[in-house]
Design an enzyme around this catalytic site. Structure first.
Site, PDB file in Angstrom:
ATOM      1  N   ALA A  74      17.584   1.269 -10.260  1.00 25.38           N
ATOM      2  CA  ALA A  74      17.390   2.026  -9.504  1.00 25.38           C
ATOM      3  C   ALA A  74      16.691   1.897  -8.177  1.00 25.38           C
ATOM      4  O   ALA A  74      16.050   0.740  -8.055  1.00 25.38           O
ATOM      5  CB  ALA A  74      16.509   3.360  -9.904  1.00 25.38           C
ATOM      6  N   LYS A  75      16.748   2.645  -6.809  1.00 24.15           N
ATOM      7  CA  LYS A  75      16.242   2.312  -5.791  1.00 24.15           C
ATOM      8  C   LYS A  75      15.890   3.691  -5.074  1.00 24.15           C
ATOM      9  O   LYS A  75      16.758   4.362  -5.144  1.00 24.15           O
ATOM     10  CB  LYS A  75      16.824   1.144  -5.288  1.00 24.15           C
TER      11      LYS A  75
END
Ligand code: NAD
Length: 460
Positions: free
Chosen positions: A124-125
C-alpha cells in the site's frame, strides 16, 4: 517460457534513444514486472496479469483551515495494491509531486517487497499533494487528522497500516494514531500505524532499520558471491550518495564492519577522502553546518563525480534515477547496492549487468524498514517491547533469508539462460543482457503472491 514474445508498447517506449529514457514511475514498475514474469511458468492464464492492477484506490479532496485564516483544498490518495498476504502496508508521503500514478507504482513495489521478505502484509502507499516546507506544524497536524478521517475504516490494524515516507515522520505517525484512536475508542489501536515514537509503541531499532538491512543484505551477498576474492566488508572501499536516515546509518554501520568510506554526499555536494572519512565527525559536521561539504581534510566533489568514483561498493541512498543511461557506462564500482528506491533506471540496470557490475535491488536492500515496521506491529498486538539485540537478530535473519532466496533464483535463471544460449542461437537477441538480480528478486516475490492467491482460491 516465451521470452521472444513482442514487447508491449510501454516497454518499447522505455528506450527512447541512447541518452533518453521513459522514466514514468508506472512504466518503470510495469517494465520490471513484465521482465520478471517472462520467467514464471505454470500459472493459470491471466492470473499473473491480475496482479498488475491495484485492488483499491482512494482519492480524497478535503479542506483545511490555514493559520492565516484562509481555507485550502488538499488532494490525498491511499492505494492498496494487493492484500492476499495480509493487510496493506506502506508509507504516507507529503510532497508537491504526489499523484495517483506515483503512489500506485510505490504501492506495487511494497507488495513485492513484503512478499520477498515473507512478511504477512500486502502493498500500500498513500500521500497528500502539498509542500510541507511551506506548512507550519499546526497546518501539517490538521492535514494529517483530516486526511486520516477521510480514509475512515479503509485503514486499520488489520486492514491497511500506514508508516512514514518522504516528509512524514514519527510525529506524523503519532497524529495518525491519535486520530484513529479517537475515532475507534476502547480497543488497542497501536498497530494501526508504524514508525511511531518509542514511548508511543514504536520499536527499538526502527530508525536505523533500513540502513542496517542494507548492511545485512550486502554482507550476505559478499559471503555468498564475493567481490573478486573478498568475501567480507573488511578493507572494501565504499561510496555513499545521500547522508540522511539511510545513508548516514549505512555509513556508520559499514565503517564499523570494517569498510573504508571514501566518499559521501548530500544535496549540496560530496566529500572524498581516499584514506577514509571519519563518519562520526561527518555526522557532527552535518548537524552543525547543514551539509557534509566542507568537512576538514576532505576534498569537495559533485554528486556526479561521486557516483563515478573508483570503489568496491556504491550505495545510492538519496533519490531515484541517479544512475541512468547517460552515466552507467562510467560507473566504476564493482557492486551497486540500491538503498534508495529506484536509483538505477532499467536502461542503466542493463548496462551495469552487461558490464558485469551486479546491482543488489531496492526491493531487497531497503526492506529492513518495513521488516522492523512489521516487528513493531507484532509488538503492539502483544503489548511487548523487544530488546534492541532481539530486533536486530530477527532483522538479520529476515535479510539473510531473502538474500539467499534471490541468489538461489538468480543462479537457477543464469543456468537456464546458458542452456538456452547453447541450444538456440536465435535466442541471442532476447538473451543479450544477462538476467539481473532485480529480475530474480521480482520473480521470487511475484511467484509467492501468485501461489498464495491460488492457495486461497479466487473468490467465489
Ligand atoms: P532522508 O531525507 O533522511 O535523506 C536523504 C538524503 O539524500 C539527505 O542527506 C539529502 O541531503 C540527500 N539528497 C537529496 N537530494 C540529493 C541529491 N540530489 N544528491 C545527493 N544527495 C541528495 O531520506 P532517507 O529516509 O534516508 O531515504 C533515502 C532513500 O531511501 C529514499 O529513496 C527513500 O525512499 C529510501 N527508503 C528509505 C526508507 C527509510 O526507512 N527511511 C525505507 C525504504 C526506502
Amino acid at each position: 517460457m516465451d521470452k521472444s514474445a513482442p514487447k508491449p508498447e510501454h516497454i518499447q517506449q522505455l528506450s527512447i534513444g541512447d541518452n533518453e529514457e521513459d522514466l514514468d514511475p508506472a512504466h518503470l514498475a510495469r517494465f520490471q514486472f513484465e521482465r520478471a514474469i517472462a520467467w514464471l511458468e505454470g500459472f493459470k492464464d491471466g492470473l499473473i496479469q491480475s496482479l498488475v492492477a491495484p485492488k483499491r484506490t482512494i482519492e480524497v479532496y478535503f479542506p483545511v483551515e490555514m493559520e492565516d485564516g484562509s481555507v485550502q483544498t488538499f488532494h490525498g490518495f491511499r492505494v492498496l495494491h494487493n492484500r492476499v498476504m495480509g493487510p496493506g502496508k506502506g508509507g504516507v508521503r507529503y510532497h508537491p509531486e504526489v499523484d495517483k500514478e506515483e503512489i500506485t507504482a510505490l504501492a506495487t513495489l511494497m507488495t513485492w517487497k513484503c512478499a520477498l521478505l515473507d512478511i504477512p502484509f500486502g502493498g500500500a502507499k498513500g500521500g497528500v499533494n502539498c509542500d510541507p516546507k511551506k506548512l507550519t506544524q499546526t497546518e501539517l497536524r490538521r492535514i494529517t487528522r483530516r486526511f486520516i478521517t477521510e480514509l475512515g475504516d479503509n485503514i486499520g490494524p488489520n486492514t491497511d497500516i500506514p508508516a512514514p515516507d518522504m516528509y512524514t515522520d514519527a510525529q506524523t505517525m503519532s497524529w495518525i494514531f491519535d486520530t484513529y484512536d479517537i475515532l475507534h475508542p476502547g480497543r488497542n489501536n497501536l498497530p494501526v500505524v508504524t514508525g511511531k515514537p518509542l514511548d508511543l509503541g514504536g520499536s527499538l531499532g526502527r530508525p536505523e532499520a533500513t540502513g542496517r538491512g542494507c548492511l545485512y543484505a550486502t554482507m550476505r551477498y559478499l559471503e555468498k558471491e564475493g567481490i573478486g576474492s573478498s568475501r567480507t566488508l573488511e578493507g572494501s572501499r565504499v561510496v555513499i550518495q545521500g547522508f540522511g536516515n539511510v545513508g548516514m546509518t549505512a555509513a556508520k554501520l559499514f565503517q564499523q564492519a570494517g569498510a573504508t568510506i571514501i566518499a559521501v554526499s548530500d544535496s549540496r555536494g560530496g566529500i572524498q577522502q581516499a584514506d577514509g572519512i571519519d563518519i562520526e565527525a561527518a555526522a557532527r559536521f552535518k548537524e552543525q553546518e547543514g551539509s557534509v561539504v566542507g568537512l576538514p581534510d576532505t576534498l569537495t566533489i559533485t554528486n556526479t563525480e561521486l557516483l563515478e568514483l573508483d570503489c568496491d561498493i556504491l550505495i545510492p541512498a538519496a533519490l531515484g534515477k541517479q544512475i541512468h543511461c547517460g552515466n552507467a557506462q562510467r560507473i566504476k564500482a564493482r557492486l551497486v547496492v540500491e538503498a534508495a528506491n529506484g536509483p538505477v533506471t532499467p536502461a542503466a540496470d542493463d548496462i551495469l549487468t552487461d558490464r558485469g557490475i551486479p546491482v543488489l535491488p531496492d526491493i531487497l536492500v531497503n526492506a529492513g524498514g518495513v521488516t522492523v515496521s512489521y516487528f513493531e506491529w507484532v509488538q503492539n498486538f502483544s503489548n511487548e517491547r523487544w530488546a534492541l539485540d532481539d530486533v536486530n537478530t530477527r532483522l538479520r535473519s529476515k535479510m539473510f533469508d531473502a538474500t539467499d532466496l534471490v541468489l538461489t533464483r538468480w543462479h537457477a535463471m543464469r543456468d537456464e539462460e546458458e542452456k538456452a544460449f547453447a541450444a538456440e542461437t536465435s535466442a541471442g537477441e532476447i538473451y543479450n543482457v544477462p538476467v539481473s538480480l532485480r529480475t530474480a528478486a521480482l520473480a521470487v516475490a511475484i511467484a509467492r503472491i501468485a501461489n498464495v492467491t491460488l492457495e486461497r482460491g479466487i473468490w467465489p
